[in-house]
Design a protein around this motif. Sequence first.
Motif, short mmCIF file in Angstrom:
data_model
loop_
_atom_site.label_atom_id
_atom_site.label_comp_id
_atom_site.label_asym_id
_atom_site.label_seq_id
_atom_site.Cartn_x
_atom_site.Cartn_y
_atom_site.Cartn_z
N VAL A 245 0.84 -1.21 0.00
CA VAL A 245 0.00 0.00 0.00
C VAL A 245 0.87 1.25 0.00
CG1 VAL A 245 -1.72 1.30 1.31
CG2 VAL A 245 -1.93 -1.18 1.11
N LEU A 246 1.94 1.24 0.82
CA LEU A 246 2.86 2.38 0.85
C LEU A 246 3.55 2.56 -0.49
CD1 LEU A 246 4.46 1.97 4.40
CD2 LEU A 246 2.82 3.71 3.66
N ALA A 247 3.91 1.46 -1.14
CA ALA A 247 4.54 1.54 -2.46
C ALA A 247 3.58 2.15 -3.48
CB ALA A 247 4.99 0.15 -2.92
N ALA A 248 2.31 1.78 -3.39
CA ALA A 248 1.30 2.36 -4.29
C ALA A 248 1.14 3.85 -4.03
CB ALA A 248 -0.03 1.65 -4.10
N ALA A 249 1.14 4.24 -2.74
CA ALA A 249 1.04 5.66 -2.39
C ALA A 249 2.25 6.43 -2.92
CB ALA A 249 0.92 5.82 -0.88
N ALA A 250 3.44 5.84 -2.79
CA ALA A 250 4.65 6.49 -3.28
C ALA A 250 4.61 6.63 -4.80
CB ALA A 250 5.89 5.70 -2.85
N THR A 251 4.11 5.60 -5.48
CA THR A 251 3.97 5.67 -6.94
C THR A 251 3.03 6.80 -7.34
OG1 THR A 251 4.35 3.28 -7.11
CG2 THR A 251 3.30 4.37 -9.00
N GLY A 252 1.89 6.88 -6.66
CA GLY A 252 0.96 7.97 -6.93
C GLY A 252 1.57 9.32 -6.66
N ALA A 253 2.35 9.42 -5.58
CA ALA A 253 2.98 10.71 -5.22
C ALA A 253 3.97 11.14 -6.29
CB ALA A 253 3.67 10.58 -3.87
N VAL A 254 4.75 10.20 -6.82
CA VAL A 254 5.73 10.53 -7.86
C VAL A 254 5.02 11.01 -9.13
CG1 VAL A 254 7.48 9.57 -9.40
CG2 VAL A 254 7.54 9.03 -6.96
N LEU A 255 3.97 10.31 -9.51
CA LEU A 255 3.21 10.72 -10.69
C LEU A 255 2.51 12.06 -10.44
CD1 LEU A 255 1.72 7.26 -11.74
CD2 LEU A 255 3.48 8.57 -12.95
N GLY A 256 2.06 12.27 -9.21
CA GLY A 256 1.47 13.56 -8.86
C GLY A 256 2.48 14.68 -8.95
N LEU A 257 3.71 14.39 -8.55
CA LEU A 257 4.77 15.39 -8.65
C LEU A 257 5.02 15.76 -10.11
CD1 LEU A 257 6.81 17.02 -6.97
CD2 LEU A 257 8.44 15.14 -7.27
N LEU A 258 4.96 14.76 -11.00
CA LEU A 258 5.09 15.03 -12.43
C LEU A 258 3.94 15.91 -12.93
CD1 LEU A 258 6.36 14.57 -15.22
CD2 LEU A 258 5.09 12.40 -15.35
N HIS A 259 2.75 15.60 -12.48
CA HIS A 259 1.59 16.42 -12.87
C HIS A 259 1.73 17.85 -12.36
CE1 HIS A 259 -2.68 17.78 -12.83
NE2 HIS A 259 -2.74 17.06 -13.94
N ALA A 260 2.22 18.00 -11.12
CA ALA A 260 2.43 19.34 -10.56
C ALA A 260 3.48 20.11 -11.34
CB ALA A 260 2.83 19.22 -9.09
N LEU A 261 4.53 19.42 -11.76
CA LEU A 261 5.57 20.07 -12.56
C LEU A 261 4.99 20.65 -13.84
CD1 LEU A 261 8.57 20.70 -13.16
CD2 LEU A 261 8.73 18.42 -14.18
N LEU A 262 4.11 19.89 -14.48
CA LEU A 262 3.54 20.32 -15.75
C LEU A 262 2.49 21.42 -15.58
CD1 LEU A 262 3.06 16.81 -17.42
CD2 LEU A 262 4.85 18.48 -17.92
N THR A 263 1.64 21.29 -14.56
CA THR A 263 0.50 22.19 -14.45
C THR A 263 0.75 23.39 -13.54
OG1 THR A 263 -0.40 20.85 -12.63
CG2 THR A 263 -1.14 20.32 -14.86
N VAL A 264 1.55 23.22 -12.50
CA VAL A 264 1.79 24.31 -11.55
C VAL A 264 3.06 25.07 -11.90
CG1 VAL A 264 2.17 24.90 -9.12
CG2 VAL A 264 0.58 23.05 -9.73
#
Length: 316
Positions: free
Chosen positions: A72-91
């Motif tokens: 579950v923690l690995a899945a959360a970390a995966t989502g966080a990394v992809l979220g960071l990519l999304h933040a880089l593009l949009t924010v």
Amino acid sequence: MDLFQDILELIATAPFWVAVLRIATPLILGTLGVLLCERAGVLNLGIEGIMVAGAFCGWLTVYAGFGLWTGVLAAAATGAVLGLLHALLTVHLALSQHVAGLGLTMFATSLTYYGYRVGFPKVSEPPTIQPFAEMHGLWDSLPLIGPVIGAQTPMTVLALVLVPLIAWLLYRTPAGLAIRMVGENPAAAESAGLSVTAVRTGAIVAGSALMGVAGAFLTTAAFNAFFFNMINGRGWICVALVVFASWRPGKALLGALLFAFFDALQLRLQQSSGGGVPYQFYLMLPYLFSIFALVLMSRKAAYPQALMKPYIRGER
């Protein structure tokens, strides 16, 4: 009349509500993730891909010999990394949130499927893991809700606990005030000394982590394997449920349960109809009712005023 009586008898049984809560769990987690992002003013259409990646990474971690909660923690970390990519593009780069989100979904989904094909090139059936066990014995003594909760996994309890926790975060803490402020008026937030970029990035990373956990529920609790198309549009339902909920965690829980109710109902009606009605009719029922509810609720919804509006410091 017989159909109506069958429905009343069905919804009076504990197994039906067990199915409702189980179906609702990934929707609750995913909707809370979208809600955090949108409260900060960013639409995250990458949720579908993030859930796919979270489901795969959570399952793969457990398959590699680690514990379920580590998965579950690995899945959360995966989502966080992809979220960071999304933040880089949009924010940070202020690119289109629609395009970035859809691109992220295609990227994460394709990368996940590629990783599965490379890691398991010759399997005819998906490898399985030992998923979370049901909580019988701990809750069964409770009246009414005991049998329903006892048939769930700890992941469902986590989802239910997160609803008041996210509500407390948003409405009772300085961090929640900052998130809501940058989603309503980022210029005023900046003048108050807040970093809009940092707050939005943090909200997207946290929300995307929850999306990854939503995907992990499917492979570590609902099922015991990863297979293609297992997300099956749940991410898009979460985006719609946030609008239905008027960006409030409590109503998000209600919306997830409502959709799960109709989904569980159509599954039972398919089984009891005996093939007299095409199964596609039952499949469309939860989506039809969801669209109807969304139309009713969205007309009065007070959306964050800066939603989908990139903020560049110094611009008016």
